[in-house]
Design an enzyme around this catalytic site. Structure first.
Site, short mmCIF file in Angstrom:
data_model
loop_
_atom_site.label_atom_id
_atom_site.label_comp_id
_atom_site.label_asym_id
_atom_site.label_seq_id
_atom_site.Cartn_x
_atom_site.Cartn_y
_atom_site.Cartn_z
N LYS A 257 -18.92 20.74 19.96
CA LYS A 257 -19.52 20.38 18.67
C LYS A 257 -18.46 20.39 17.57
O LYS A 257 -18.39 19.45 16.77
CB LYS A 257 -20.65 21.34 18.32
CG LYS A 257 -21.38 20.98 17.02
CD LYS A 257 -22.57 21.89 16.78
CE LYS A 257 -22.14 23.27 16.37
NZ LYS A 257 -23.28 24.13 15.97
N ASP B 155 -25.98 19.62 16.26
CA ASP B 155 -26.33 20.98 15.86
C ASP B 155 -27.84 21.13 15.90
O ASP B 155 -28.56 20.27 16.40
CB ASP B 155 -25.76 21.30 14.47
CG ASP B 155 -26.44 20.50 13.37
OD1 ASP B 155 -27.24 19.58 13.67
OD2 ASP B 155 -26.19 20.80 12.19
#
Length: 214
Positions: free
Chosen positions: A124, A142
């Site tokens: 991420k 997220d």
């Protein structure tokens, strides 16, 4: 989890988001690729506002990996102690700074594999840096994006990896670069977790979410 929307509906959703804000920006403050990398690494399990508050003084003093190494772990800890997990994050930032100096001449690499080889940098974080700094259409999923992708049917999936793959497969190419920011901002301010603000949602009529609020 909603069913997968068709291409035409997804295109219309992003067209509306584009019309509202053509050039969406991330909210983490930074001055270069390195400070962006550090800010994103610090933002895990923390708010962007909280990270910005902690890093303003830090980034006024430190903008390169070499300068971070001069500051040292204890010096960095003093700057970021208001951020959750600050001691572990400080160790990781110092370690990734050392690796950048030793292996990358102090420059942040532009490949996902190289970024993920750095201490404390997961997929991420790497995707955020690739998207925000290197302008690659990477999808950093997220909690906000995971929620919006599943509620709307833009990219349903049972885990982060599945949602990321679905976004890559279904977001129309003209919107791919900014899709990450449109979705995260939509999830942060409108399609919130407990009580989505459906009454002001620009894509309400296109969204199949059954528990819409007034």
């Amino acid at each position: 989890m909603a069913r997968q929307l068709d291409y035409r509906t997804i295109h219309e959703i992003f067209a509306r988001l584009h019309a509202l804000e053509a050039e969406p920006r991330g909210e983490l403050e930074h001055v270069n690729a390195y400070t962006l990398l550090v800010a994103v690494a610090l933002s895990a399990q923390a708010t962007d506002a909280g990270v910005n508050k902690a890093t303003r003084a830090l980034f006024a003093q430190v903008t390169t990996p070499a300068q971070m190494l001069e500051l040292g772990e204890e010096g960095l800890t003093e700057h970021i102690r208001t951020i959750g997990l600050y001691r572990n994050k400080a160790r990781n930032v110092i370690a990734l700074s050392r690796l950048l100096v030793d292996q990358y001449d102090g420059e942040v690499p532009s490949s996902r594999a190289a970024l993920q080889s750095l201490p404390g940098v997961g997929r991420k974080t790497a995707n955020v840096v690739l998207n925000m700094w290197f302008h690659q259409p990477a999808m950093a999923v997220d909690t906000h994006i995971f929620r919006v992708a599943n509620r709307t049917g833009i990219a349903p999936g049972r885990d982060v990896e599945a949602v990321e793959r679905a976004l890559e497969d279904h977001v129309p190419a003209p919107f791919a670069l900014h899709a990450h920011h449109w979705l995260i901002l939509h999830g942060r301010y409108i399609c919130v977790a407990r009580k989505p603000r459906c009454g002001i949602c620009p894509i309400r009529d296109l969204c199949p979410y059954e528990e819409k609020t007034a």
